[in-house]
Enzyme design. Structure first.
Site, short mmCIF file in Angstrom:
data_model
loop_
_atom_site.label_atom_id
_atom_site.label_comp_id
_atom_site.label_asym_id
_atom_site.label_seq_id
_atom_site.Cartn_x
_atom_site.Cartn_y
_atom_site.Cartn_z
N GLU A 1 47.90 -41.84 -89.16
CA GLU A 1 49.27 -41.31 -89.27
C GLU A 1 49.96 -41.92 -90.49
OE1 GLU A 1 51.78 -42.00 -85.81
OE2 GLU A 1 53.56 -41.90 -87.07
N ARG B 1 58.33 -41.92 -94.52
CA ARG B 1 59.46 -42.84 -94.71
C ARG B 1 59.58 -43.31 -96.14
NH1 ARG B 1 58.48 -46.83 -89.55
NH2 ARG B 1 57.84 -45.15 -88.16
N LYS C 1 54.09 -39.49 -77.39
CA LYS C 1 54.13 -40.86 -77.91
C LYS C 1 55.17 -41.61 -77.09
CE LYS C 1 56.09 -42.89 -82.13
NZ LYS C 1 55.73 -43.20 -83.52
C1 3PG Z 1 56.65 -47.49 -86.32
O1 3PG Z 1 57.68 -47.06 -85.91
O2 3PG Z 1 56.56 -47.95 -87.46
C2 3PG Z 1 55.45 -47.40 -85.46
O3 3PG Z 1 55.79 -47.21 -84.16
C3 3PG Z 1 54.58 -48.60 -85.63
O4 3PG Z 1 55.16 -49.70 -85.06
P1 3PG Z 1 54.55 -51.12 -85.36
O5 3PG Z 1 54.83 -51.41 -86.82
O6 3PG Z 1 55.35 -52.04 -84.46
O7 3PG Z 1 53.10 -51.09 -85.04
#
Ligand code: 3PG
Length: 212
Positions: A45, A49, A133
């Site tokens: 994924e 961002r 999710k």
């Molecule tokens: C995020 O929002 O970046 C994902 O859920 C991943 O979360 P993490 O960086 O805590 O693994």
């Protein structure tokens, strides 16, 4: 189960851990994705961002054999269209809006929609989703919380994400309502910046060895 849900499950079941990536440079995304695939993590994924994210999806989709690249942090219909055009094979959202659900309905690409409460899960069930999710997993109540949802909301499967690492991944993976977990720990910023692909492959292999 719909064809789109089957498609989504077939991607999520490729591995116990879906890497969640924040990519600053589309070129390094190819090296990073190759390193993850070499460690067994084929479903990846890339979160929308950063300015590089769409090009990263395009590059990974075109250049990384064996990768199944999805787009995360999809917040509206405009993001959806761009992510699908770039070659995303699945879409992930932290929560849902009517706009995102409408875009999903019109698309052949499956959505993994975010939910964190019983009401959100029920709303998504009514919209036809039974794979979601669970976000933000640790902050929302962790594995104990998700376990508590399993009996009243039986038949719903989750990919918990947020605050998960090699240390606590098994707490989730051992639950009957968890299909896989998501996390960024397999691609730490320092290793990506250093181009340490062997280091990433090692982390990916450790994650792949977890039991889904
Ligand atoms: C995020 O929002 O970046 C994902 O859920 C991943 O979360 P993490 O960086 O805590 O693994």
């Amino acid at each position: 189960m719909t064809g789109k849900t089957e498609k989504l499950l077939s991607i999520l079941k490729l591995q116990p851990v879906v890497p969640v990536l924040i990519v600053d440079d589309a070129k390094s995304a190819v090296g990073l994705a190759k390193a993850l695939v070499a460690g067994g993590l084929r479903a990846i994924e890339i979160t929308m961002r950063t300015p590089a994210a769409l090009n990263a999806v395009k590059a990974v989709a075109a250049e990384v054999e064996g990768a199944n690249v999805g787009a995360g942090t999809i917040l509206n219909a405009r993001d959806w269209e761009a992510a699908v055009k770039a070659g995303s094979t699945f879409i992930v959202s932290p929560g849902v809006t009517p706009g995102v659900l409408a875009a999903a309905k019109d698309s052949s690409v499956p959505l993994l929609p975010g939910a964190a409460t019983a009401s959100e899960v029920m709303t998504l069930r009514e919209a036809g989703y039974d794979v979601m999710k669970f976000f933000p997993a640790e902050q929302a109540g962790g594995a104990a919380y998700l376990k508590a949802l399993s009996s009243p909301l039986a038949g719903t499967l989750f990919c918990p994400t947020g605050g998960i690492s090699l240390k606590n991944a098994n707490d989730y993976l051992s639950l009957p309502n968890v299909v896989c977990v998501g996390g960024s720990w397999v691609a730490p910023k320092e290793l990506v910046a250093a181009g340490d692909w062997a280091g990433i492959t090692k982390l990916a292999s450790e994650a792949f060895a977890l039991k889904a």
